[in-house]
Write a protein that holds these residues in place. Structure first.
Motif: not given
Length: 209
Positions: A37-38, A67-71, A96-98, A187-190
Motif C-alpha cells: 500500500g505504499n 509486495i502488494v498494492n504499491n505504486l 496488484n502493483n503498478t 501523477g494519476d495512475y488510475r
C-alpha cells in the motif's frame, strides 16, 4: 537482515540511495517482509558513477517477501529503474502493483535474477517507456517465475519481456497493452474505464497479507 518487517501505507518519495540499497526501499536478506500500500516515487540511486540499482525498490540475497498494492513510479537508477530483484530464490509474491514511468540506463521497469517458479506475479501493471519492461537474468537451470493476469508493456513498441523470461503475452491472462492511465503526467495512475486491464485480473490470486 532476516525479519518479518512490514512497510505499510507510506509515501516514500524523493530520496537518494546508494549503489545496491535502492532509492526508496531496500530489502537485504529480509526474510518474510511485507511491503504493502505504499507510493514509492521519484527516488534515485547514487552509487559508483552516479547511479546504482533499484530506483524504487531493491532486493538482494534470500527473501520471501510479499509486495502488494504499491505504486512505484518516476524512480531513477542505472539498472532496474522501478524494481531490482537479485539473488533471491525464496517464495516472493508480487500482487496488484503498478510500476510505471521509471528510468534506467538498462531495464527501466522490473529486473529480476535468481527468480524461479516459487516466485509469483499476479495482477500487476509493469510498463516502460522503452526497452523490455520485465527483464530476467536467470541461470539456464532455473525455471521462470509464475505470471498470471499481468499487463507488461513497452511504450516504444519493442518487446515487453527480455532476457531469459519468455514473452507471456496472451498466456495465463497476461497481456501487453497500453494500460491507459487517467493522467500519468499529473501523477494519476488510475486506469480509464476503457483500459484493457479493467476486469482482467486473476480473482484466485494468493491471499494477500
Amino acid at each position: 537482515g532476516n525479519s518479518a518487517a512490514e512497510v505499510v501505507d507510506n509515501e516514500i518519495s524523493e530520496n537518494t540511495g546508494g549503489a545496491a540499497t535502492g532509492g526508496g526501499v531496500a530489502l537485504f536478506a529480509a526474510g518474510n517482509a511485507v511491503v504493502r500500500g505504499n507510493v514509492i516515487a521519484r527516488n534515485v540511486t547514487s552509487g559508483t558513477g552516479g547511479c546504482g540499482w533499484g530506483g524504487g525498490l531493491a532486493s538482494a540475497n534470500f527473501i520471501a517477501a510479499k509486495i502488494v498494492n504499491n505504486l512505484i513510479v518516476g524512480n531513477v537508477a542505472c539498472t532496474g529503474g522501478g524494481v531490482y530483484w537479485g539473488g533471491s530464490t525464496g517464495s516472493n509474491l508480487f500482487v496488484n502493483n503498478t510500476i510505471a514511468d521509471n528510468e534506467a540506463s538498462t531495464w527501466p521497469g522490473m529486473y529480476v535474477s535468481g527468480f524461479d517458479s516459487r516466485n509469483q506475479l499476479h495482477n500487476n501493471i509493469i510498463t516502460a517507456k522503452s526497452g523490455p519492461a520485465f527483464y530476467c537474468q536467470n541461470a539456464a537451470s532455473l525455471s521462470s517465475p509464475v505470471l498470471t493476469s499481468n499487463d507488461i508493456f513497452s511504450a516504444d513498441g519493442g518487446p515487453a519481456y527480455g532476457g531469459t523470461c519468455v514473452d507471456q503475452s496472451n498466456i495465463s491472462g497476461n497481456i501487453s497493452a497500453d494500460p491507459q492511465f487517467v493522467n500519468a503526467a499529473a501523477g494519476d495512475y488510475r486506469v480509464r474505464m476503457s483500459s484493457p486491464v479493467v476486469d482482467a485480473g486473476n480473482d484466485s490470486a494468493p491471499e494477500l497479507p
